[in-house]
Motif scaffolding. Structure first.
Motif, PDB file in Angstrom:
ATOM      1  N   TYR A 162       7.655 -11.782  -9.111  1.00 33.73           N
ATOM      2  CA  TYR A 162       8.316 -11.344  -7.869  1.00 33.73           C
ATOM      3  C   TYR A 162       7.459 -10.296  -7.151  1.00 33.73           C
ATOM      4  O   TYR A 162       7.279 -10.344  -5.940  1.00 33.73           O
TER       5      TYR A 162
ATOM      6  N   VAL B 147       4.284 -11.875  -5.732  1.00 29.95           N
ATOM      7  CA  VAL B 147       4.540 -12.623  -4.492  1.00 29.95           C
ATOM      8  C   VAL B 147       4.758 -11.646  -3.336  1.00 29.95           C
ATOM      9  O   VAL B 147       4.249 -11.848  -2.231  1.00 29.95           O
ATOM     10  N   ALA B 148       5.477 -10.562  -3.600  1.00 30.43           N
ATOM     11  CA  ALA B 148       5.721  -9.561  -2.559  1.00 30.43           C
ATOM     12  C   ALA B 148       4.390  -9.003  -2.054  1.00 30.43           C
ATOM     13  O   ALA B 148       4.180  -8.857  -0.844  1.00 30.43           O
ATOM     14  N   ARG B 149       3.469  -8.714  -2.986  1.00 29.19           N
ATOM     15  CA  ARG B 149       2.158  -8.183  -2.593  1.00 29.19           C
ATOM     16  C   ARG B 149       1.408  -9.199  -1.730  1.00 29.19           C
ATOM     17  O   ARG B 149       0.847  -8.858  -0.687  1.00 29.19           O
TER      18      ARG B 149
ATOM     19  N   ALA C 253       3.187  -6.926   1.200  1.00 29.98           N
ATOM     20  CA  ALA C 253       3.744  -5.610   0.855  1.00 29.98           C
ATOM     21  C   ALA C 253       2.700  -4.776   0.113  1.00 29.98           C
ATOM     22  O   ALA C 253       1.987  -5.298  -0.747  1.00 29.98           O
ATOM     23  N   THR C 254       2.639  -3.472   0.441  1.00 33.01           N
ATOM     24  CA  THR C 254       1.779  -2.593  -0.337  1.00 33.01           C
ATOM     25  C   THR C 254       2.420  -2.441  -1.715  1.00 33.01           C
ATOM     26  O   THR C 254       3.577  -2.837  -1.910  1.00 33.01           O
ATOM     27  N   HIS C 255       1.690  -1.812  -2.634  1.00 32.91           N
ATOM     28  CA  HIS C 255       2.231  -1.633  -3.979  1.00 32.91           C
ATOM     29  C   HIS C 255       3.562  -0.859  -3.917  1.00 32.91           C
ATOM     30  O   HIS C 255       4.541  -1.201  -4.567  1.00 32.91           O
TER      31      HIS C 255
ATOM     32  N   LYS D 182       5.635  -0.554  -1.367  1.00 31.10           N
ATOM     33  CA  LYS D 182       6.716  -1.340  -0.752  1.00 31.10           C
ATOM     34  C   LYS D 182       7.252  -2.394  -1.725  1.00 31.10           C
ATOM     35  O   LYS D 182       8.455  -2.631  -1.808  1.00 31.10           O
ATOM     36  N   ALA D 183       6.325  -3.021  -2.445  1.00 27.28           N
ATOM     37  CA  ALA D 183       6.753  -4.038  -3.412  1.00 27.28           C
ATOM     38  C   ALA D 183       7.644  -3.394  -4.473  1.00 27.28           C
ATOM     39  O   ALA D 183       8.653  -3.963  -4.890  1.00 27.28           O
TER      40      ALA D 183
ATOM     41  N   THR E   3      11.054  -2.448  -2.641  1.00 29.00           N
ATOM     42  CA  THR E   3      11.865  -3.526  -2.057  1.00 29.00           C
ATOM     43  C   THR E   3      12.135  -4.666  -3.036  1.00 29.00           C
ATOM     44  O   THR E   3      13.015  -5.480  -2.805  1.00 29.00           O
ATOM     45  N   VAL E   4      11.339  -4.733  -4.110  1.00 31.31           N
ATOM     46  CA  VAL E   4      11.528  -5.845  -5.056  1.00 31.31           C
ATOM     47  C   VAL E   4      11.807  -5.341  -6.477  1.00 31.31           C
ATOM     48  O   VAL E   4      12.873  -5.604  -7.035  1.00 31.31           O
TER      49      VAL E   4
ATOM     50  N   PRO F 212      15.073  -2.810  -6.719  1.00 33.14           N
ATOM     51  CA  PRO F 212      16.370  -3.479  -6.537  1.00 33.14           C
ATOM     52  C   PRO F 212      16.666  -4.511  -7.628  1.00 33.14           C
ATOM     53  O   PRO F 212      17.804  -4.666  -8.056  1.00 33.14           O
ATOM     54  N   LEU F 213      15.605  -5.198  -8.098  1.00 35.38           N
ATOM     55  CA  LEU F 213      15.843  -6.218  -9.123  1.00 35.38           C
ATOM     56  C   LEU F 213      16.077  -5.618 -10.509  1.00 35.38           C
ATOM     57  O   LEU F 213      16.628  -6.268 -11.383  1.00 35.38           O
TER      58      LEU F 213
END
Lengths: 258, 359
Positions: A155, A158-160, A164-166, A168-169, A172-173, A176-177
């Protein structure tokens, strides 16, 4: 007796053991003492400092556990294995020994300096918080790490790749997960802190209306042979502890990626 | 735009060996190979998920190690799709533009177009756990394209789908590639899928790229026995060049005990040169009894040793006259049924000069 029956009987044995222990407390149960104890200022004070200290200690523990657990789960670095072992130190070392180590630390020049210039820990509310923090940090990190280990790295990758920067990933991922796992870890840490006795009594002492958490109160009442009052406090501890365990179970059940 | 140059990389007991690959802008490039051939490792290395040696992978001329993953302008559809379970379909699709703060009108328009093209508008407010397998594939695809990346990487994205759905999504992928002039790099173990989708195919085995070619070229001219076998060509034999004319070779195959004629290729050969030939299974034909003439060229007489049915064709094993080796044929079902072949039957086979190639 076949093997299945042996296994199931062992599981039932565990249940019976605790049920019998708890049920035996009812032998000394007294309704009047129950009302008096539960409404007494001293008990309410014990409950309030237990709740306050456990909440502060577990928030602090989780706050440090999240980045530490992420590092232990995702990176390979020097000292990683040693940290991994240290996480279990509070589980194998007697809490009284941990409390004694704290006392010793505050008796040396550095500890003295800290106490004089920041917060007084020995025999204060902050001593309780510190004792609970020290004893729960390892378990909190271990629990959050378990949640992050379980979360597939895919996850985040894929975000990166999606841009997404490290940072942000992570926010945002990953975070929350891991939310459910972190919440479950928080509640378990809180329950452990709430019931902590050995380290707390060593560094904070047994001062009524000052450092008297519920476990310390139980200890003090038993020391005075006041079994009936101590049973009331045991029930309060049990009620809060079991509620927290149920909440943790419910949270852990709803892992989004399972 | 993307170049892999002398790339060798070891992970545990497996290594990628001296990989050279160029991904052309706008191409649909498929890396095909058996499970464990190193396809995914290569893909992950290109994307930036592995710490690779310097000066091995270049993006627009720059060593990829100096470009952070999020700045590579790539997208990725992994095998497990990795649709974020805590976000709705809409939030998943717009994740790339949101984190990059690129809310340009063009990307917004592209996202809307993609939503309509892939028919997922009714799913936008759903969480991924309420999607079917095919719907998840569409969402992952739209999310990857909607991020506005220049190259889209896909790792066996159609695995595990039923045939109808797979065909539908293959068609969708082809049309998206054409419409948006996307550069797509996809890995798969499925040769049929590679032939259906690709313009360029790289065949990978045991950590090495054996051949990269346009799909038509690959079919016509596999570069090695390994590639030929991977492409399903069973008929590989030794031969000798006996005669050279302007555009043909007359060859003698030792194993088949047959004289054959084949088209000359660009390479230089001399008389009596020993060569290895391949004959494509689906290009050997069984002559109808009423058309059998032994004076034609490229006629092989033989006995039907065995046959068995596959999905769309029959595999027929024929032993040529005075030979101990099999010729393997793939005969379409309708033709096989019409020919009414039985085991141990004497038959005549024929093949075009173009159906034989030198490896």
């Amino acid at each position: 007796m076949n093997l299945n029956k042996i296994f199931i009987s062992s599981a039932i044995f565990i249940l019976l053991l605790y049920v019998i222990l708890i049920a035996s407390a009812f032998y000394f149960f007294d309704g009047h003492v129950f009302i008096d104890t539960i409404t007494s200022k001293r008990t309410l004070f014990s409950i309030s400092i237990s709740l306050g200290a456990a909440t502060i200690a577990s928030v602090l523990s989780i706050f440090i556990a999240i980045p530490a657990a992420y590092a232990l789960s995702r990176y390979k670095f020097a000292g990683r294995n040693i940290i991994d072992i240290i996480l279990e130190l509070p589980l194998i070392i007697s809490p009284a020994a941990l409390g004694a180590l704290l006392l010793i630390f505050f008796s040396n020049p550095l500890g003295n300096f800290i106490q004089k210039n920041t917060i007084q820990f020995v025999y204060t509310f902050w001593g309780i918080v510190l004792a609970q923090f020290i004893t729960t940090l390892g378990i909190a990190t271990r629990l959050v790490k378990a949640a992050m280990d379980e979360l597939p790295k895919r996850y985040e990758q894929v975000a990166r790749i999606l841009g997404a920067t490290h940072k942000k990933a992570f926010f945002t991922v990953t975070l929350p997960l891991s939310k459910q796992g972190i919440l479950a870890a928080f509640f378990l840490t809180w329950a452990k802190a709430f019931g902590e006795f050995g380290a707390t009594v060593t560094i904070a002492g047994t001062m009524a209306m000052k450092t008297e958490t519920i476990p310390i109160s139980i200890f003090m009442k038993l020391a005075n042979a006041d079994i009936k009052s101590s049973i009331v406090l045991i029930f309060i501890l049990l009620l809060i502890g079991i509620s927290v365990l149920i909440i943790t179970r419910l949270i852990a059940k709803n892992t989004p990626y399972a | 735009m993307l170049k892999v140059q002398n790339f060798s990389f070891k992970v545990n007991n497996f290594s990628l060996k001296n990989i050279n690959l160029t991904i052309k802008e706008g191409s649909f490039h498929i890396i095909v190979g058996h499970t464990g051939s190193g396809k995914t490792l290569l893909l992950e290395s290109i994307i930036g998920l592995r710490r690779i040696p310097a000066e091995t992978i270049f993006i627009n001329g720059t060593d990829s190690r100096f470009i952070p993953i999020e700045k590579r302008e790539m997208s990725y559809v992994p095998q497990d799709l990795a649709i974020f379970p805590h976000l709705t379909v809409d939030e998943n699709i717009r994740y790339g533009t949101r984190v990059k703060r690129n809310m340009s009108k063009e990307l917004g328009q592209l996202t809307n177009e993609l939503i309509d093209l892939t028919e997922i508008r009714h799913l936008l407010n759903r969480k991924p756990k309420h999607l079917s397998g095919g719907e998840k594939q569409r969402v992952a695809l739209v999310r990857a394209i909607a991020a506005g990346a220049k190259i889209l990487f896909m790792d066996e994205p159609l695995n595990g789908l039923n045939k109808t759905l797979k065909a539908e999504l293959q068609y969708l992928l082809k049309s998206l590639h054409k419409k948006y002039k996307l550069t797509i790099v996809m890995v798969t173990h499925d040769l049929d899928e590679a032939y259906t989708l690709a313009e360029i195919i790289s065949v990978m085995s045991n950590g090495k790229i054996l051949q990269t070619a346009l799909k038509e070229e690959l079919y016509k001219q596999p570069s090695s026995i390994e590639v030929a076998k991977f492409l399903g060509i069973s008929n590989i034999f030794n031969a000798r060049i006996d005669r050279i004319t302007n555009d043909t070779f007359q060859i003698y195959s030792f194993e088949l005990n047959a004289v054959l004629f084949m088209k000359k290729n660009d390479r230089e050969y001399k008389l009596k040169n020993k060569i290895t030939i391949g004959i494509r299974n689906d290009e050997i034909m069984i002559l109808r009894k009423d058309l059998q003439k032994t004076n034609q060229t490229n006629i092989i007489q033989g006995i039907v040793e065995d046959f068995y049915a596959r999905e769309y064709y029959y595999v027929v094993k024929v032993i040529p006259k005075n030979s101990e080796h099999y010729l393997t044929l793939e005969v379409p079902n309708y033709a096989f049924n019409k020919l009414n072949i039985s085991k141990q039957e004497h038959i005549f086979l024929t093949l075009k000069e173009e159906s034989i190639f030198i490896i």
